[in-house]
Scaffold this active site. Structure first.
Site, PDB file in Angstrom:
ATOM      1  N   ASP A  35      -5.374-110.309   3.636  1.00 46.84           N
ATOM      2  CA  ASP A  35      -5.920-110.508   4.976  1.00 46.84           C
ATOM      3  C   ASP A  35      -4.812-110.767   6.002  1.00 46.84           C
ATOM      4  OD1 ASP A  35      -8.287-111.152   6.736  1.00 46.84           O
ATOM      5  OD2 ASP A  35      -7.189-113.035   6.888  1.00 46.84           O
ATOM      6  N   GLN A  68      -7.332-122.591  12.042  1.00 40.90           N
ATOM      7  CA  GLN A  68      -6.641-121.777  11.027  1.00 40.90           C
ATOM      8  C   GLN A  68      -5.134-121.948  11.226  1.00 40.90           C
ATOM      9  OE1 GLN A  68      -9.128-118.469  12.358  1.00 40.90           O
ATOM     10  NE2 GLN A  68      -9.502-117.895  10.223  1.00 40.90           N
ATOM     11  N   HIS A  79     -16.876-105.616   8.841  1.00 40.08           N
ATOM     12  CA  HIS A  79     -17.388-106.882   9.380  1.00 40.08           C
ATOM     13  C   HIS A  79     -16.716-107.261  10.695  1.00 40.08           C
ATOM     14  CE1 HIS A  79     -13.592-108.039   7.728  1.00 40.08           C
ATOM     15  NE2 HIS A  79     -13.680-109.215   8.315  1.00 40.08           N
ATOM     16  N   ASP A  80     -15.619-106.572  11.038  1.00 43.98           N
ATOM     17  CA  ASP A  80     -14.905-106.901  12.280  1.00 43.98           C
ATOM     18  C   ASP A  80     -15.365-106.001  13.428  1.00 43.98           C
ATOM     19  OD1 ASP A  80     -13.364-109.119  11.629  1.00 43.98           O
ATOM     20  OD2 ASP A  80     -11.819-107.903  10.667  1.00 43.98           O
ATOM     21  N   ARG A 130      -7.541-108.192  -1.179  1.00 46.28           N
ATOM     22  CA  ARG A 130      -7.426-107.708   0.191  1.00 46.28           C
ATOM     23  C   ARG A 130      -6.523-108.686   0.930  1.00 46.28           C
ATOM     24  NH1 ARG A 130      -9.623-109.308   5.034  1.00 46.28           N
ATOM     25  NH2 ARG A 130     -10.264-107.754   6.549  1.00 46.28           N
ATOM     26  N   GLU A 150      -4.643-105.413   4.684  1.00 49.01           N
ATOM     27  CA  GLU A 150      -5.460-105.371   5.899  1.00 49.01           C
ATOM     28  C   GLU A 150      -4.494-105.511   7.066  1.00 49.01           C
ATOM     29  OE1 GLU A 150      -8.053-107.077   9.220  1.00 49.01           O
ATOM     30  OE2 GLU A 150      -6.813-108.387   8.012  1.00 49.01           O
ATOM     31  N   HIS A 207      -2.908-117.895   6.873  1.00 43.51           N
ATOM     32  CA  HIS A 207      -3.274-119.243   7.320  1.00 43.51           C
ATOM     33  C   HIS A 207      -4.207-119.907   6.324  1.00 43.51           C
ATOM     34  CE1 HIS A 207      -5.768-116.058   9.271  1.00 43.51           C
ATOM     35  NE2 HIS A 207      -6.728-116.713   8.654  1.00 43.51           N
TER      36      HIS A 207
HETATM   37  C1  GLC Z   1      -8.922-110.452   9.355  1.00 43.09           C
HETATM   38  C2  GLC Z   1     -10.408-110.519   9.109  1.00 43.09           C
HETATM   39  C3  GLC Z   1     -11.071-111.159  10.281  1.00 43.09           C
HETATM   40  C4  GLC Z   1     -10.511-112.542  10.482  1.00 43.09           C
HETATM   41  C5  GLC Z   1      -8.978-112.508  10.548  1.00 43.09           C
HETATM   42  C6  GLC Z   1      -8.396-113.871  10.397  1.00 43.09           C
HETATM   43  O1  GLC Z   1      -8.602-109.646  10.421  1.00 43.09           O
HETATM   44  O2  GLC Z   1     -10.908-109.238   8.873  1.00 43.09           O
HETATM   45  O3  GLC Z   1     -12.467-111.215  10.123  1.00 43.09           O
HETATM   46  O4  GLC Z   1     -11.025-113.075  11.659  1.00 43.09           O
HETATM   47  O5  GLC Z   1      -8.418-111.729   9.531  1.00 43.09           O
HETATM   48  O6  GLC Z   1      -8.437-114.296   9.063  1.00 43.09           O
END
Ligand code: GLC
Length: 664
Positions: A302, A270, A413-414, A300, A344, A197
């Site tokens: 995402d 988003q 961070h999640d 990474r 990820e 996004h």
């Molecule tokens: C990934 C990130 C997370 C974010 C999501 C949307 O999972 O780690 O922090 O909210 O993507 O971009």
């Protein structure tokens, strides 16, 4: 098929049918005219010969008839980026081609930080290289730093401009300068590539909202609820609490100035991009190569699992996701072979393995993926003081391709979602639902006798899911123990953190140290007073770096921070000196005679390695027969440096003790 590649010099040639046979074709000599230097031409053509067929096959799988025209555009993008690749990065390309396993090496240590919270800005990070060296960091993931939308931006995951840095952090030139400095110290810069996004304020979305049909086709926009409702029937919700549903009404997104429903898997701001549009592919390849030329070494990817939508499914892990990754990978390898991809994909193990390239995709997609299950099992075993489920989950895990690497972590961070399957739970004698409920109660601090201080993130009444936010140290009991001045509790919580990190560093892969965990930093409740962060309690575990504590840790080895920091340094050193931890070898969970103790076996050609981890607060008398079976009569513990002879019937494992035993 009839593809004309415009070489920018007036000549063109049909390349589609002959790509597999590159160097002997007319195309090769035409492409050569795009280069001043013969050696550059050789390099590009050799790589095109090597990866071109893969690119063609992948594009064809996804785009069918549209693939030839797309390839035409991609060659232009690749040539442009190749010409602009700076000399030092070209050198790195050559070095990496000689060391394709660079991410698998036991001396790889990752560190993950928010630029502003760690060091103020990009310039500031350059001043912290000493600190990173103290932990032997070789891989630095700076959390999203490309220009996000203003206001709420999901921690930077709502990007407004992929070619600009968040202004308060610095400029693109600062980023390149930092990447160069890091590279000089042997540290690779890792950045997020948000490819599911963009921010609603991104130029593409703005143009779509202004009615430009080209850009409306970059997104999934529907005039009414018919299609969204049909999709919703099988879609889960990622943020059920603060962004329910997967579609957002936008007054200007529709055709001819009307409104429309826009696909927004995550937050309403988003906008999911439409990867079935070949133009979107070309845009993202251009972005990747632009950033690679700025010095980014690992991307990474995402939320990669979400990029392909299919009616009647959960629109995750669709086959096209892998073909798209593979096409991006092939094109990136042609221009910038130094670059690696990290997926990820927080998905079930059977799906996850495909992101590392199983079956037809072997060696052709991401080099690395997060091992979410390992993280979940660490916390699960810590709460239950039992490793049966851990073992069952790992044993059911499909084998990892030898060329791929896990990204290993205790916290990030999640939030922590309790990704435990009912099947794994049943094999461990547990009820999946009840165990997940127990873990949420335990880590949100409501279970009687719990040591943890965490917050519930995104309670979903429909499924009962309660994910958890919190810093590792607070989840492991340090916050509660410090509050009551409970010395035993403090030591025990540090012992728990040390155990988790011993597993992470002893598993084989890239350990990703999450900023602050090396100092056992606690939850930061300050987010509640910041309007942009207050609705999202993941900020409780995204604190400002505490440099006073960092200083103290280096001098006072008895403080909690000092104990943690010293232990990590020890793990890092022991790891670098243990070639058995090369990530090409897999860690396998083997039967343990005591359920409190996890046993991980690695069959390296140098000899067997056994990780022994006591997840309980008790002394365990562990039968040596279980060690002898794997290691013979004696072994070396790489963590204590001691030798063990298995003459006695049992060996004592102190509470939360970790050992890395190698065969002698
Ligand atoms: C990934 C990130 C997370 C974010 C999501 C949307 O999972 O780690 O922090 O909210 O993507 O971009």
């Amino acid at each position: 098929m009839n593809l004309d590649t415009d070489l920018g010099n007036g000549s063109s040639i049909c390349i589609w049918p002959i790509l597999g046979d590159m160097l002997h074709t007319e195309l090769a000599s035409h492409l050569r005219t795009a280069f001043d230097d013969d050696r550059d031409a050789d390099t590009f053509l050799l790589r095109l010969e090597r990866y071109g067929p893969d690119l063609v096959e992948s594009l064809t799988q996804v785009y069918g008839d549209q693939a030839p025209a797309l390839l035409d555009g991609l060659i232009e993008v690749m040539l442009h980026a190749f010409h602009n690749r700076p000399p030092d990065l070209r050198r790195l390309d050559e070095a990496r081609l000689l060391r394709p396993d660079w991410l698998q090496s036991p001396d790889m240590i990752g560190y993950v930080a928010y630029t502003d919270r760690f060091a103020g800005n990009l310039q500031g990070v350059r001043g912290k290289l000493d600190y990173l060296r103290g932990l032997s960091v070789k891989y630095l993931h700076l959390m999203p730093l490309l220009k996000p939308r203003e206001g709420e931006n999901d921690g930077g995951y709502a990007v407004q401009d992929y070619r600009a840095v968040r202004p308060d952090l610095g400029s693109m030139d600062d980023l390149s300068a930092l990447a160069r400095d890091l590279r000089g110290q042997g540290i690779s810069l890792v950045l997020d590539l948000v490819l599911n996004h963009v921010a609603r304020e991104h130029e593409w979305a703005e143009k779509a909202r202004a009615g430009d049909p080209r850009y409306r086709a970059y997104f999934h926009i529907y005039p009414d609820r018919t299609q969204p409702d049909a999709f919703e029937a099988t879609l889960p919700e990622v943020f059920p609490d603060f962004a329910p549903g997967n579609f957002t009404w936008d007054d200007a997104a529709g055709e001819n100035g009307a409104g429309g429903w826009v696909w927004t898997t995550f937050n309403t701001y988003q906008w999911d991009v439409n990867w079935s549009n070949p133009q979107v592919f070309q845009e993202f390849l251009d972005i990747i190569l632009y950033l690679a030329n700025r010095g980014v070494e690992v991307f990474r990817l995402d939320a990669i699992a979400f990029i392909w939508k299919r009616l009647g499914t959960d629109s995750q892990n669709q086959p096209e996701v892998h073909w798209l990754t593979r096409a991006l990978r092939a094109a990136t390898r042609i221009v910038a072979p130094a670059v690696a991809f990290k997926a990820e994909a927080i998905v079930a193990p059977a799906q996850l393995i495909h992101y590392l390239g199983s079956r037809v995709h072997h060696g052709k997609v991401s080099d690395m993926a997060y091992h979410n299950s390992l993280m979940v099992q660490l916390w699960s075993s810590l709460a239950s003081r039992d490793t049966t489920l851990f073992r069952e989950a790992l044993q059911a895990f499909p084998p990892k391709p030898a060329t791929a690497t896990w990204g290993l972590y205790a916290r990030c961070h999640d939030d922590i979602g309790w990704a435990i399957s009912d099947e794994d739970a049943a094999r461990a004698g547990l009820n999946g639902d009840a165990h997940r409920r127990f873990l949420s109660d335990f880590y949100s601090g409501t279970f009687p006798g719990t040591f943890a201080r965490g917050l519930v993130f995104q309670y979903n009444p429909a499924t009962g899911d309660r994910r958890i936010s919190g810093m590792a140290a607070s989840l492991a009991g340090l916050e509660a123990a410090l509050e009551t001045g409970d010395e035993v509790g403090i030591s025990t919580s540090i012992a728990r953190l040390r155990l988790l990190h011993a597993v992470v560093l002893g598993f084989g892969g890239v350990p990703l140290l999450y900023m602050g965990d090396e100092l056992a930093m606690l939850n930061d409740y300050g987010f509640e007073t910041e309007p942009e962060h207050a609705p999202d309690n993941r900020w409780v575990h995204r604190p400002q770096m505490n440099w006073t504590l960092a200083e103290q840790a280096r001098h006072d080895v008895n403080s909690p921070a000092g104990r943690m920091y010293a232990w990590l340094q020890k793990l890092v050193q022991a790891r670098a000196a243990t070639p058995h931890l090369h990530a090409s070898v897999e860690s396998r969970a083997v039967h343990s005679p005591d359920n409190r103790v996890l046993m991980l076996r690695r069959d390296h050609p140098l000899g067997t390695m056994l990780g022994i981890y006591n997840f309980s607060h008790e002394d365990v008398s562990f039968p040596t027969s279980a060690l002898r079976e794997h290691l013979g009569e004696q072994a070396e513990d790489r963590l204590s440096g001691g030798r063990l002879t298995f003459a006695r019937p049992t060996v004592r494992l102190e509470p939360y003790r970790a050992m890395w035993l190698t065969e002698l």
